[in-house]
Structures are given as C-alpha cells and as structure tokens.
Design a protein around this motif. Structure first.
Motif, PDB file in Angstrom:
ATOM      1  N   SER A   5       6.605   8.812  -2.783  1.00  6.40           N
ATOM      2  CA  SER A   5       7.134   8.052  -1.648  1.00  6.40           C
ATOM      3  C   SER A   5       7.056   8.871  -0.369  1.00  6.40           C
ATOM      4  N   GLN A   8       3.501   8.875   0.847  1.00  5.68           N
ATOM      5  CA  GLN A   8       3.135   7.569   1.403  1.00  5.68           C
ATOM      6  C   GLN A   8       3.725   7.384   2.795  1.00  5.68           C
ATOM      7  N   GLN A   9       4.956   7.800   2.987  1.00  4.64           N
ATOM      8  CA  GLN A   9       5.572   7.678   4.309  1.00  4.64           C
ATOM      9  C   GLN A   9       4.884   8.571   5.328  1.00  4.64           C
ATOM     10  N   ARG A  11       1.782   9.627   5.202  1.00  6.32           N
ATOM     11  CA  ARG A  11       0.463   9.047   5.470  1.00  6.32           C
ATOM     12  C   ARG A  11       0.577   7.865   6.427  1.00  6.32           C
ATOM     13  N   SER A  12       1.532   7.001   6.182  1.00  6.74           N
ATOM     14  CA  SER A  12       1.723   5.844   7.058  1.00  6.74           C
ATOM     15  C   SER A  12       2.000   6.278   8.488  1.00  6.74           C
ATOM     16  N   ARG A  13       2.845   7.271   8.648  1.00  6.66           N
ATOM     17  CA  ARG A  13       3.162   7.789   9.981  1.00  6.66           C
ATOM     18  C   ARG A  13       1.932   8.414  10.645  1.00  6.66           C
ATOM     19  N   MET A  15      -1.234   7.844  10.057  1.00  3.75           N
ATOM     20  CA  MET A  15      -2.298   6.881  10.345  1.00  3.75           C
ATOM     21  C   MET A  15      -2.061   6.110  11.636  1.00  3.75           C
ATOM     22  N   THR A  16      -0.844   6.169  12.189  1.00  2.39           N
ATOM     23  CA  THR A  16      -0.575   5.515  13.472  1.00  2.39           C
ATOM     24  C   THR A  16      -0.943   6.408  14.651  1.00  2.39           C
ATOM     25  N   GLU A  21      -7.537   6.923  12.231  1.00  2.94           N
ATOM     26  CA  GLU A  21      -8.431   6.071  11.442  1.00  2.94           C
ATOM     27  C   GLU A  21      -9.856   6.584  11.472  1.00  2.94           C
TER      28      GLU A  21
END
Length: 63
Positions: A5, A8-9, A11-13, A15-16, A21
C-alpha cells in the motif's frame, strides 16, 4: 499500512509530478528493448516526436 500500500501511494503521488509519465514510458521502453525486443517496440519508438526512424537491411558478406 502494508509495504504494498505504501508503494502504491508513493507511485500515485510521484506519477502526478511534471514529466513523470514521460519518464515512466521511457524507462518502460528501455526495459523492453533490453528484455524482449519485438516488432511492437520499434513501432512505438517510430511514433516518438522529433525522431526519424530508419531500418537498414543488408546482405551478409561472404565469410
């Protein structure tokens, strides 16, 4: 929170972030070129902006 988890958090942060990208795609293509160069990889590279794609086929020279 589990390690998965957390990753994943993060990575999500990440990628913004600006350019994330594009950097991810470049790393993915580099990985694919090193691991499994298929016809799909050159096709994707040919779509890159500001790049001229060239393929050269030449006969084998006599040994």
């Amino acid at each position: 929170m589990t390690g998965r988890s957390d990753r994943q958090q993060i990575r999500s942060r990440r990628m913004t972030e600006a350019g994330a990208e594009e950097a991810y795609e470049a790393a993915r293509i580099a990985f694919e070129l090193g691991r499994s160069p298929t016809i799909q990889v050159p096709k994707r590279l040919a779509k890159a902006p500001d790049v001229e794609s060239m393929v050269r086929l030449a006969p084998h020279t006599a040994a």
